[in-house]
Design an enzyme around this catalytic site. Structure first.
Site, PDB file in Angstrom:
ATOM      1  CG  LEU A   1      -6.509  -0.137   6.280  1.00  0.00           C
ATOM      2  CD1 LEU A   1      -5.161  -0.399   7.163  1.00  0.00           C
ATOM      3  CD2 LEU A   1      -8.069  -0.194   6.275  1.00  0.00           C
TER       4      LEU A   1
ATOM      5  CB  THR B   1      -6.997  -2.376  -3.972  1.00  0.00           C
ATOM      6  OG1 THR B   1      -6.310  -1.320  -2.869  1.00  0.00           O
ATOM      7  CG2 THR B   1      -7.571  -3.134  -3.130  1.00  0.00           C
TER       8      THR B   1
ATOM      9  CG  ASN C   1      -1.826   0.964   1.181  1.00  0.00           C
ATOM     10  OD1 ASN C   1      -2.421   1.578  -0.033  1.00  0.00           O
ATOM     11  ND2 ASN C   1      -3.099   0.518   1.886  1.00  0.00           N
ATOM     12  CG  PHE C   2       0.190   3.249   2.513  1.00  0.00           C
ATOM     13  CD1 PHE C   2      -1.070   4.472   2.194  1.00  0.00           C
ATOM     14  CD2 PHE C   2       0.697   3.076   3.621  1.00  0.00           C
ATOM     15  CE1 PHE C   2      -2.275   4.704   3.422  1.00  0.00           C
ATOM     16  CE2 PHE C   2      -0.914   2.458   4.344  1.00  0.00           C
ATOM     17  CZ  PHE C   2      -1.993   3.569   3.803  1.00  0.00           C
ATOM     18  CG  LEU C   3       3.536   3.076  -5.883  1.00  0.00           C
ATOM     19  CD1 LEU C   3       4.869   2.322  -5.730  1.00  0.00           C
ATOM     20  CD2 LEU C   3       2.828   1.755  -6.948  1.00  0.00           C
TER      21      LEU C   3
HETATM   22  S1  MYA Z   1      -2.052   1.882  -5.113  1.00  0.00           S
HETATM   23  C1  MYA Z   1      -1.755   3.816  -4.931  1.00  0.00           C
HETATM   24  C2  MYA Z   1      -0.831   3.949  -5.882  1.00  0.00           C
HETATM   25  N1  MYA Z   1      -0.640   6.012  -5.510  1.00  0.00           N
HETATM   26  C3  MYA Z   1      -1.302   6.741  -6.577  1.00  0.00           C
HETATM   27  O1  MYA Z   1      -1.982   6.942  -7.191  1.00  0.00           O
HETATM   28  C4  MYA Z   1      -0.771   8.353  -6.220  1.00  0.00           C
HETATM   29  C5  MYA Z   1      -0.440   8.801  -6.967  1.00  0.00           C
HETATM   30  N2  MYA Z   1       0.678   8.007  -8.120  1.00  0.00           N
HETATM   31  C6  MYA Z   1       1.431   8.204  -8.090  1.00  0.00           C
HETATM   32  O2  MYA Z   1       2.171   8.471  -6.774  1.00  0.00           O
HETATM   33  C7  MYA Z   1       2.241   7.326  -8.963  1.00  0.00           C
HETATM   34  O3  MYA Z   1       1.305   7.166 -10.418  1.00  0.00           O
HETATM   35  C8  MYA Z   1       2.920   5.495  -8.872  1.00  0.00           C
HETATM   36  C9  MYA Z   1       3.392   5.652 -10.299  1.00  0.00           C
HETATM   37  C10 MYA Z   1       3.506   5.343  -7.861  1.00  0.00           C
HETATM   38  C11 MYA Z   1       1.001   5.131  -8.275  1.00  0.00           C
HETATM   39  N3  MYA Z   1       0.266   0.056  -9.079  1.00  0.00           N
HETATM   40  O4  MYA Z   1       7.376   5.411 -12.173  1.00  0.00           O
HETATM   41  P1  MYA Z   1       6.743   5.522 -13.410  1.00  0.00           P
HETATM   42  C12 MYA Z   1       2.696   1.162 -13.213  1.00  0.00           C
HETATM   43  C13 MYA Z   1       0.846  -0.751  -9.547  1.00  0.00           C
HETATM   44  O5  MYA Z   1       6.603   5.690 -14.382  1.00  0.00           O
HETATM   45  P2  MYA Z   1       5.023   7.073 -12.121  1.00  0.00           P
HETATM   46  C14 MYA Z   1      -1.183   1.069  -4.466  1.00  0.00           C
HETATM   47  O6  MYA Z   1      -0.007   1.697  -3.604  1.00  0.00           O
HETATM   48  C15 MYA Z   1       3.009   1.400 -14.537  1.00  0.00           C
HETATM   49  O7  MYA Z   1       1.546   0.176 -15.111  1.00  0.00           O
HETATM   50  N4  MYA Z   1       1.726  -0.516 -10.980  1.00  0.00           N
HETATM   51  O8  MYA Z   1       4.838   5.899 -13.071  1.00  0.00           O
HETATM   52  C16 MYA Z   1      -0.705  -0.459  -4.521  1.00  0.00           C
HETATM   53  C17 MYA Z   1       3.814   1.064 -15.001  1.00  0.00           C
HETATM   54  O9  MYA Z   1       4.146  -0.028 -15.447  1.00  0.00           O
HETATM   55  P3  MYA Z   1       3.833  -1.245 -16.867  1.00  0.00           P
HETATM   56  C18 MYA Z   1       0.844   0.711 -11.343  1.00  0.00           C
HETATM   57  O10 MYA Z   1       3.165   7.244 -12.215  1.00  0.00           O
HETATM   58  C19 MYA Z   1       0.723  -0.648  -5.183  1.00  0.00           C
HETATM   59  C20 MYA Z   1       4.578   1.799 -14.077  1.00  0.00           C
HETATM   60  O11 MYA Z   1       4.029   1.333 -12.757  1.00  0.00           O
HETATM   61  C21 MYA Z   1       0.126   1.700 -10.511  1.00  0.00           C
HETATM   62  O12 MYA Z   1       5.393   7.873 -11.670  1.00  0.00           O
HETATM   63  C22 MYA Z   1       0.997  -1.948  -4.999  1.00  0.00           C
HETATM   64  C23 MYA Z   1       5.329   2.986 -14.480  1.00  0.00           C
HETATM   65  O13 MYA Z   1       6.294   3.406 -13.398  1.00  0.00           O
HETATM   66  C24 MYA Z   1       0.067   1.315  -9.253  1.00  0.00           C
HETATM   67  N5  MYA Z   1      -1.172   2.024  -8.879  1.00  0.00           N
HETATM   68  O14 MYA Z   1       4.483   6.263 -10.670  1.00  0.00           O
HETATM   69  C25 MYA Z   1       1.978  -2.375  -5.849  1.00  0.00           C
HETATM   70  N6  MYA Z   1       0.357   3.016 -11.255  1.00  0.00           N
HETATM   71  O15 MYA Z   1       4.773  -0.082 -18.022  1.00  0.00           O
HETATM   72  C26 MYA Z   1       2.296  -3.156  -6.843  1.00  0.00           C
HETATM   73  C27 MYA Z   1       1.543   2.830 -11.901  1.00  0.00           C
HETATM   74  O16 MYA Z   1       4.196  -2.377 -16.455  1.00  0.00           O
HETATM   75  C28 MYA Z   1       2.840  -4.685  -5.669  1.00  0.00           C
HETATM   76  N7  MYA Z   1       2.113   1.570 -12.196  1.00  0.00           N
HETATM   77  O17 MYA Z   1       2.360  -0.571 -16.990  1.00  0.00           O
HETATM   78  C29 MYA Z   1       2.767  -5.736  -6.604  1.00  0.00           C
HETATM   79  C30 MYA Z   1       3.612  -7.342  -4.897  1.00  0.00           C
HETATM   80  C31 MYA Z   1       4.908  -6.657  -4.522  1.00  0.00           C
HETATM   81  C32 MYA Z   1       4.716  -7.167  -3.399  1.00  0.00           C
HETATM   82  C33 MYA Z   1       5.027  -8.631  -3.906  1.00  0.00           C
HETATM   83  C34 MYA Z   1       5.869  -9.615  -2.592  1.00  0.00           C
HETATM   84  C35 MYA Z   1       5.886 -11.433  -2.948  1.00  0.00           C
END
Ligand code: MYA
Length: 434
Positions: A434, A218, A182-184
């Site tokens: 959350l 999510t 969460n909180f990415l």
């Molecule tokens: S969901 C809440 C996400 N946060 C926000 O929406 C806040 C406002 N937005 C931002 O801060 C940025 O736009 C974020 C993206 C950080 C979201 N989940 O760096 P980039 C992919 C997953 O150039 P930016 C939450 O917190 C996108 O499809 N991936 O983009 C749950 C593309 O990849 P691809 C996402 O806009 C998080 C790539 O990132 C998301 O500067 C779960 C682009 O990167 C998103 N919400 O930064 C995370 N948004 O080319 C996954 C964009 O492939 C966890 N992208 O399409 C996975 C499990 C990990 C643990 C595993 C353990 C085994």
């Protein structure tokens, strides 16, 4: 309402009319719109350069029922997990965030307050409180190393964040230890520079180091591939303010005073024995919840420690109420909601929207409709402006009747390194993140 990890403002102020008997059900519509999005992105040749490399369901495999359910990749020996952090662009450094530290918590709070999730029209932005963040990040067995920040080396400014917390999630009959991610968040000025994939890889590495190989999360965006796509519904508690700030609109043929009357709630709750949950209720609430959650295909596996952490009331963070039978003193029903305000962007008169989010609700004796109406009443008494609920679990059974209206965004649920044969209907999902 505000969401991308949530939905956005209600499109009308009166609840939607019931669909006629032949209309597709809510869940059919949901999967249709998801299927359309996936189709579109495939035909546009839109690539997910990062997500295509990850052990998650891929769009091209949608509908292929021959693939087995369960982990996509086997765990690797811990000695083979990369020991050093992923490389960041030159000017940045990793930090582990100690959320017990007042300064650190304030830095994270400020980053999120200014840069976290907004609705599609950029009218509202989530404003998780510091107490909420501490609560969300410190459940039983949490790892500090999973609370990850990125700083500018020279100025020490915090510019990105991602977190995980451990949780046991049951998928059908298997209880799997997972990380809830969460909180990415990446600072607005650093967007689209591919920092998010590095953040995700780093949290994955740190989760692997604890010998955990699955995760749940999510997002408001469609990624490969949702295990379920849910919708937020909103129940106005303070309709005048919601209309004034543009969260909702006056319905057709509605005046403000008729709208206020429509959403008016009784002064006090109606269910005898309805009261706040207390510490001594933890065992009874755990039994109620475990029994209820066993009905869903994917749900958390909660023990008493989890229930004490996640559901014992905490001011301005989580509210829980239950029904204690006046005759037998048995705990028969339970409802809860968490507090997540949103900043109202660019409004002269109001700066914050106080929103309650439905959490876990269980009814065994009190009809769910009555229980949730009492939840609305206590939320109104406590000055919440709106009560939000997803269409997960049995929530559909009360949404329309209690005058919730559908939001216009979706919340997609994902599993990492765990395949489900088919996407789930929201009503098959027993999980609220959350
Ligand atoms: S969901 C809440 C996400 N946060 C926000 O929406 C806040 C406002 N937005 C931002 O801060 C940025 O736009 C974020 C993206 C950080 C979201 N989940 O760096 P980039 C992919 C997953 O150039 P930016 C939450 O917190 C996108 O499809 N991936 O983009 C749950 C593309 O990849 P691809 C996402 O806009 C998080 C790539 O990132 C998301 O500067 C779960 C682009 O990167 C998103 N919400 O930064 C995370 N948004 O080319 C996954 C964009 O492939 C966890 N992208 O399409 C996975 C499990 C990990 C643990 C595993 C353990 C085994």
């Amino acid at each position: 309402m505000v969401d991308s990890n949530a939905s956005s403002a209600t499109t009308e102020d009166t609840p939607n009319p019931k669909p006629d008997g032949n209309a597709p059900s809510e869940s059919d519509l949901m999967s249709d719109s998801l299927a359309r999005k996936v189709q579109e992105s495939l035909s546009l040749g839109k690539k997910h350069k990062f997500w295509e490399t990850q052990p998650v369901g891929q769009f091209k495999d949608l509908g292929d029922n021959s693939l087995p359910e369960g982990p996509i990749e086997d765990p690797t020996p811990l000695s083979e997990v990369k020991q050093e952090p992923y490389k960041l662009p030159n000017l940045y450094e990793w930090i582990t965030c100690d959320m017990d530290s007042e300064e650190m918590c304030a830095e994270v709070y400020n980053l999120l307050t200014n840069n976290y999730v907004e609705d599609d029209e950029n009218m509202f932005r989530f404003n998780y409180s510091k107490e909420f963040l501490r609560w969300a990040l410190h459940p039983p067995g949490y790892f500090r190393s999973w609370h990850i920040g990125v700083r500018v080396i020279s100025s020490k400014k915090l510019v990105a964040f991602i977190t995980g917390v451990p949780s046991r999630i049951r998928v059908r009959n298997d209880v799997v230890t997972m990380a809830e991610i969460n909180f990415l968040c990446v600072h607005k000025k650093l967007r689209s520079k591919r920092l998010a994939p590095v953040m995700i890889k780093e949290v994955t590495r740190r989760v692997h180091l604890e010998n955990i190989w699955q995760a749940a999360y999510t997002a408001g965006v469609v990624l490969p591939t949702p295990m379920s796509s849910c919708q937020y519904w909103h129940r106005s508690l303070n309709p005048k303010k919601l209309i004034d700030v543009g969260f909702s609109r006056l319905g057709a043929r509605m005046t403000m005073s008729r709208t206020i009357k429509l959403y008016k709630l009784p002064e006090s709750t109606v269910t005898p024995g309805f009261r706040k949950m207390e510490l001594h209720d933890v065992p009874a609430v755990t039994r109620l919840l475990r029994d209820y959650l066993s009905k869903f295909i994917v749900a958390p596996d909660l023990d008493e420690n989890d229930v004490e952490h996640w559901l014992l009331p905490k001011e301005n963070v989580v509210n829980s109420y239950l029904v204690e039978s006046p005759e037998t003193h048995d705990i028969t029903d339970f409802c809860s909601f968490y507090t997540l305000p949103s900043t109202i962007l660019g409004n002269q008169n109001y700066s914050t929207l106080k929103a309650a989010y439905s959490y876990y609700n269980v009814s065994t004796k009190t009809p769910l409709l009555q229980l949730m109406n009492d939840a609305l009443i206590v939320a109104r008494q406590n000055d919440y402006d709106v009560f939000n609920a997803l269409d997960v679990m049995l929530n559909e059974s009360f949404l329309k009747e209690l005058k919730f209206g559908p939001g216009d965004g979706k919340l997609h649920y994902y599993l990492y390194n765990y395949r489900l044969r088919n996407p789930l209907r929201p009503s098959e999902l027993g999980l609220v993140l959350l």
